[in-house]
Design a protein around this motif. Structure first.
Motif, PDB file in Angstrom:
ATOM      1  N   PRO A 137     -91.168 -72.061   9.483  1.00 22.63           N
ATOM      2  CA  PRO A 137     -91.903 -70.880   9.964  1.00 22.63           C
ATOM      3  C   PRO A 137     -92.943 -70.399   8.946  1.00 22.63           C
ATOM      4  CG  PRO A 137     -89.716 -70.248   9.235  1.00 22.63           C
ATOM      5  CD  PRO A 137     -89.799 -71.736   9.053  1.00 22.63           C
ATOM      6  N   GLY A 138     -93.869 -71.268   8.603  1.00 22.18           N
ATOM      7  CA  GLY A 138     -94.868 -70.948   7.572  1.00 22.18           C
ATOM      8  C   GLY A 138     -96.151 -70.410   8.162  1.00 22.18           C
ATOM      9  N   GLY A 139     -97.012 -69.954   7.266  1.00 18.54           N
ATOM     10  CA  GLY A 139     -98.306 -69.440   7.717  1.00 18.54           C
ATOM     11  C   GLY A 139     -99.278 -69.301   6.567  1.00 18.54           C
ATOM     12  N   MET A 140    -100.465 -68.901   6.911  1.00 15.72           N
ATOM     13  CA  MET A 140    -101.552 -68.806   5.950  1.00 15.72           C
ATOM     14  C   MET A 140    -101.380 -67.612   5.007  1.00 15.72           C
ATOM     15  SD  MET A 140    -103.507 -71.280   6.730  1.00 15.72           S
ATOM     16  CE  MET A 140    -103.998 -72.335   8.087  1.00 15.72           C
TER      17      MET A 140
ATOM     18  N   ARG B  45     -93.372 -62.291   5.405  1.00 17.49           N
ATOM     19  CA  ARG B  45     -94.128 -61.876   6.587  1.00 17.49           C
ATOM     20  C   ARG B  45     -94.091 -62.950   7.671  1.00 17.49           C
ATOM     21  NH1 ARG B  45     -98.842 -63.113   8.006  1.00 17.49           N
ATOM     22  NH2 ARG B  45     -99.650 -63.790   5.993  1.00 17.49           N
ATOM     23  N   GLU B  46     -94.370 -64.204   7.279  1.00 19.31           N
ATOM     24  CA  GLU B  46     -94.400 -65.275   8.281  1.00 19.31           C
ATOM     25  C   GLU B  46     -93.005 -65.511   8.870  1.00 19.31           C
ATOM     26  OE1 GLU B  46     -96.869 -66.832   9.706  1.00 19.31           O
ATOM     27  OE2 GLU B  46     -98.477 -65.954   8.518  1.00 19.31           O
ATOM     28  N   PHE B  47     -91.975 -65.409   8.032  1.00 17.69           N
ATOM     29  CA  PHE B  47     -90.618 -65.592   8.554  1.00 17.69           C
ATOM     30  C   PHE B  47     -90.295 -64.500   9.572  1.00 17.69           C
ATOM     31  CE2 PHE B  47     -86.041 -65.264   8.746  1.00 17.69           C
ATOM     32  CZ  PHE B  47     -85.655 -66.589   8.846  1.00 17.69           C
ATOM     33  N   MET B  48     -90.643 -63.270   9.224  1.00 15.22           N
ATOM     34  CA  MET B  48     -90.344 -62.154  10.130  1.00 15.22           C
ATOM     35  C   MET B  48     -91.155 -62.249  11.425  1.00 15.22           C
ATOM     36  SD  MET B  48     -89.756 -58.878   7.612  1.00 15.22           S
ATOM     37  CE  MET B  48     -91.296 -58.974   6.736  1.00 15.22           C
ATOM     38  N   GLU B  49     -92.421 -62.665  11.312  1.00 11.21           N
ATOM     39  CA  GLU B  49     -93.270 -62.760  12.512  1.00 11.21           C
ATOM     40  C   GLU B  49     -92.822 -63.891  13.442  1.00 11.21           C
ATOM     41  OE1 GLU B  49     -97.412 -61.173  10.378  1.00 11.21           O
ATOM     42  OE2 GLU B  49     -97.361 -63.174  11.249  1.00 11.21           O
ATOM     43  N   GLU B  50     -92.574 -65.063  12.853  1.00 12.79           N
ATOM     44  CA  GLU B  50     -92.332 -66.245  13.688  1.00 12.79           C
ATOM     45  C   GLU B  50     -90.858 -66.449  14.066  1.00 12.79           C
ATOM     46  OE1 GLU B  50     -94.299 -69.693  12.047  1.00 12.79           O
ATOM     47  OE2 GLU B  50     -96.218 -68.645  11.885  1.00 12.79           O
ATOM     48  N   ALA B  51     -89.952 -66.053  13.163  1.00 19.75           N
ATOM     49  CA  ALA B  51     -88.532 -66.321  13.436  1.00 19.75           C
ATOM     50  C   ALA B  51     -87.768 -65.077  13.878  1.00 19.75           C
ATOM     51  CB  ALA B  51     -87.869 -66.927  12.201  1.00 19.75           C
TER      52      ALA B  51
ATOM     53  N   GLY C 299     -91.506 -65.512  17.685  1.00 20.96           N
ATOM     54  CA  GLY C 299     -92.580 -64.540  17.831  1.00 20.96           C
ATOM     55  C   GLY C 299     -93.908 -65.098  17.376  1.00 20.96           C
ATOM     56  N   ASP C 300     -94.955 -64.313  17.592  1.00 20.42           N
ATOM     57  CA  ASP C 300     -96.330 -64.701  17.272  1.00 20.42           C
ATOM     58  C   ASP C 300     -96.624 -66.064  17.913  1.00 20.42           C
ATOM     59  OD1 ASP C 300     -98.820 -64.214  16.218  1.00 20.42           O
ATOM     60  OD2 ASP C 300     -98.385 -65.163  14.299  1.00 20.42           O
ATOM     61  N   ASP C 301     -97.047 -67.061  17.136  1.00 22.90           N
ATOM     62  CA  ASP C 301     -97.390 -68.350  17.759  1.00 22.90           C
ATOM     63  C   ASP C 301     -96.213 -69.333  17.783  1.00 22.90           C
ATOM     64  OD1 ASP C 301     -97.395 -68.753  15.057  1.00 22.90           O
ATOM     65  OD2 ASP C 301     -99.403 -69.608  14.939  1.00 22.90           O
ATOM     66  N   ALA C 302     -94.994 -68.828  17.560  1.00 20.54           N
ATOM     67  CA  ALA C 302     -93.815 -69.688  17.690  1.00 20.54           C
ATOM     68  C   ALA C 302     -93.268 -69.555  19.105  1.00 20.54           C
ATOM     69  CB  ALA C 302     -92.757 -69.294  16.681  1.00 20.54           C
TER      70      ALA C 302
HETATM   71 MG    MG Z   1     -97.809 -67.208  11.417  1.00 20.95          MG
END
Ligand code: MG
Ligand code: RP5
Ligand code: MG
Length: 280
Positions: free
Chosen positions: A155-158, A171-177, A244-247
């Protein structure tokens, strides 16, 4: 890794099969190998042009970006070392990809991401679960399913400009997972507290180039993958995984060498398997 496969000899992502990479055989990947026939496809997607998170086209810069350094808030340093600039364009440190331009990546040169790897021991009736063949305990990590390729991934991100890596990882973990962007203020506070416990201590397991299908000759992904292992599994046990988000999916996945994941994410998990002496 310093040899890319997933950004070669295929169609470029998110182009409905319209953008096809120029063929690059294994022995022509290196920039040192002569390849006079090399005629890469030029492609910078209209979806990145003019975006606030993206660079301008190089002709539109007043002065050229400051390569190989921190350029304002943009980190243009590559963890692979100094990359070359040819005719004003940064060169992919892993060699040819069959595409020039930025493709769908925002930045010329390195595009920095962070990948959180949250793990726990697999348990059944409170007992560790061992693999029948290796005899070793099975470790699990949180995987998300990517919307762009449907592949399972970390669940990575920029990394946002100026953002510290530890913030990106959480942040990316919380948004995507955990689907934080859709949560109530109350839930956000609760989730953040839970996350602090898990992300309190991390071990960097990989820093470098990513064999990402979006890479081009002039733009590429790099990441810092960090392990957050919950030995007792208590803190991660409370988490309510929700994509969540793009996941488009999220789940606990058993580590195993036959995993097929996005980019070269499997190699990060192999490193963890060695460190934690779990089944691989
Ligand atoms: Mg992301
Ligand atoms: C991969 O792309 C990185 O390893 C990271 O998982 C991901 C970041 O890009 P987005 O998920 O934001 O598309 O190269
Ligand atoms: Mg992501």
């Amino acid at each position: 890794i310093m040899f890319h496969i997933k950004c070669r000899n295929n169609v470029y992502p998110k182009t409905d099969g319209k953008i096809i990479r120029f063929h690059v055989p294994d022995d022509k990947v290196s920039w040192n190998a002569q390849y006079p026939m090399y005629n890469p496809t030029l492609f910078t997607s209209t979806c990145v042009v003019g975006q606030p998170w993206a660079d301008l086209n190089l002709s539109e810069f007043d002065s050229q970006p400051s390569w190989n350094t921190i350029d304002g808030y943009v980190n243009r340093i590559s963890s692979t070392g100094i990359y070359k600039i040819k005719n004003g364009y940064p060169l992919n440190p892993c060699g040819r990809t069959g595409i020039i331009g930025r493709g769908i990546l925002g930045r010329w040169g390195p595009n920095h991401a962070a990948d959180p790897i949250v793990t726990r021991w697999k348990k059944s009736n409170n007992e560790y679960v061992f693999d029948k063949n290796s005899g070793k305990p099975i470790l699990q990590f949180v995987a998300i399913q990517r919307e762009d390729s449907s592949e399972w991934a970390l669940p990575g991100g920029m990394v946002d400009p100026g953002e510290v890596i530890s913030t990106t990882l959480k942040r990316e973990f919380m948004e995507e997972a955990l689907d934080l962007l859709q949560k109530s203020e109350e839930d956000v506070i609760k989730i953040r507290k839970e996350i602090e416990k898990i992300f309190n201590e991390g071990i960097e397991v990989y820093r470098g180039y990513v064999d990402d299908p979006r890479n081009t000759d002039n733009a590429w992904m790099e990441t810092i993958a960090t392990l957050f292992h919950d030995e007792k599994g208590v803190n991660v046990g409370i988490l309510k995984l929700q994509a969540g988000d793009d996941a488009i999916g999220v789940k606990w996945v058993d580590l195993d060498k036959n995993l097929k994941l996005y980019a070269n994410h499997t190699s990060f998990l192999e490193e963890i398997a060695t460190r934690l002496k779990c089944h691989w």
